[in-house]
Enzyme design. Structure first.
Site, PDB file in Angstrom:
ATOM      1  N   HIS A 102       0.831  -1.211   0.000  1.00  0.00           N
ATOM      2  CA  HIS A 102       0.000   0.000   0.000  1.00  0.00           C
ATOM      3  C   HIS A 102       0.869   1.266   0.000  1.00  0.00           C
ATOM      4  O   HIS A 102       2.055   1.201  -0.325  1.00  0.00           O
ATOM      5  CB  HIS A 102      -0.995  -0.041   1.151  1.00  0.00           C
ATOM      6  CG  HIS A 102      -1.678  -1.379   1.248  1.00  0.00           C
ATOM      7  ND1 HIS A 102      -2.633  -1.788   0.359  1.00  0.00           N
ATOM      8  CD2 HIS A 102      -1.494  -2.409   2.121  1.00  0.00           C
ATOM      9  CE1 HIS A 102      -3.038  -3.017   0.671  1.00  0.00           C
ATOM     10  NE2 HIS A 102      -2.349  -3.418   1.734  1.00  0.00           N
ATOM     11  N   GLU A 276       2.086 -11.475   5.885  1.00  0.00           N
ATOM     12  CA  GLU A 276       1.160 -10.745   6.754  1.00  0.00           C
ATOM     13  C   GLU A 276       1.714 -10.898   8.170  1.00  0.00           C
ATOM     14  O   GLU A 276       1.644 -11.969   8.769  1.00  0.00           O
ATOM     15  CB  GLU A 276      -0.250 -11.330   6.660  1.00  0.00           C
ATOM     16  CG  GLU A 276      -0.879 -11.263   5.274  1.00  0.00           C
ATOM     17  CD  GLU A 276      -1.490  -9.909   4.960  1.00  0.00           C
ATOM     18  OE1 GLU A 276      -1.365  -8.991   5.795  1.00  0.00           O
ATOM     19  OE2 GLU A 276      -2.107  -9.772   3.878  1.00  0.00           O
TER      20      GLU A 276
END
Length: 312
Positions: A102, A276
């Protein structure tokens, strides 16, 4: 015989996890993280990736780590962070691309990041805002901080390191461009750094591996095996350095998940995985993810997994 074997599997897995936690970071090479016998790894509902879409709150936007650029500024097509020349060390001559998931400015550019791009076997949004803790610490801030720490550590080992973005562009890059940056660099390894946004109570980390995809512009068949090797080593080292447990909601306790829907993996032609690092929506994990000292451990764990992979 089958009943006896089935009874031994949980005991063996528990013993392996205990050994990983109590072993010190310098105790040789960790065993790889392997799937449980007969178990396939699939994503659980609510797990997030390059399709995360929560919009940060006002407190989130004010915490951006770098000044926002003009809305009219266009991202460059070549990626943002120029690789530093590799120095001397065990990784001299190796190229590593780190992909901070992101971008802190994405939420200001909804039109740009919501447009779709081709990911080989379908289409996805260009990028998303990512998730955030309940207190407003964004995933984009987390990933950029860990990526910068990793860059320092890997350059100290002699690697040439490039970031897909370093807080120096207004938004993005799109997921297809993130893959192209690693491909163009002819990277020996690429790791995309993320944090999840699942439900409270869902804890732990997991590493996402590319599935075998051969559709449109995507063909991962040549990198599936090497990416799994990279992912297993990253998972083992991450667990050892951070003591973060394998996810209790994705991967069946193996810390590994194989996916075919992520453009950053589908379009890669070099070994690549996602990690993650924890669940930002769980208070326990959030306490770790917002700690600078823990983020340093996370950077060390991921970096040592890369080092292990590159040295063979």
């Amino acid at each position: 015989m089958l009943v006896t074997f089935a009874a031994l599997v949980p005991t063996a897995l528990a013993a392996w996890l205990l050994w990983q936690v109590v072993s010190s970071p310098g105790d040789g090479e960790p065993p790889k993280v392997l799937p449980a016998p007969g178990q396939s790894s699939t994503s659980a509902p609510g797990s997030t990736d390059d399709a995360k879409k929560p919009t940060p709150s006002a407190s989130t936007s004010s915490a951006s780590p770098s000044p926002a650029k003009s809305a009219s500024e266009k991202p460059t097509g070549s990626g943002s962070s120029k690789p530093a020349a590799g120095g001397s060390g065990p990784l001299k001559g190796k190229v590593v691309v780190i992909d901070p998931g992101h971008n802190p400015g994405n939420f200001r550019h909804a039109t740009e990041i919501n447009r779709t791009v081709n990911v080989g076997n379908g289409s996805k949004e260009c990028d998303t805002t990512g998730t955030a803790t309940n207190a407003g610490y964004t995933e984009a801030q987390f990933t950029l901080d860990v990526a910068r720490r990793m860059k320092t550590l890997l350059e100290q080992q002699g690697a040439t390191v490039r970031l897909t973005q370093n807080g120096d562009r207004a938004w993005g890059p799109c997921v297809d461009e993130r893959a192209r940056i690693g491909n163009a660099a002819k990277a020996d390894a690429v790791v995309s750094v993320h944090a999840d946004g699942s439900a409270a109570g869902n804890r732990g980390f997991h590493v996402i591996l590319p599935a075998s995809v051969h559709a449109g512009d995507a063909d991962t068949r040549a990198i599936v095996a090497s990416s799994r090797d990279l992912g297993e080593r990253v998972a083992g080292k991450f667990l050892r350095y951070t003591s973060e447990p394998p996810s209790n909601y994705v991967g069946g306790g193996t810390a590994l998940d194989t996916r075919s829907d992520l453009g950053g993996l589908n379009l890669s032609t070099v070994p690549k995985v996602f990690i993650e690092c924890g669940n930002m929506r769980d208070s326990h994990d959030a306490g770790r993810l917002t700690s600078g000292s823990w983020r340093q451990k996370a950077a060390q764990g991921i970096s040592e997994g890369i080092v292990s992979f590159l040295r063979g």
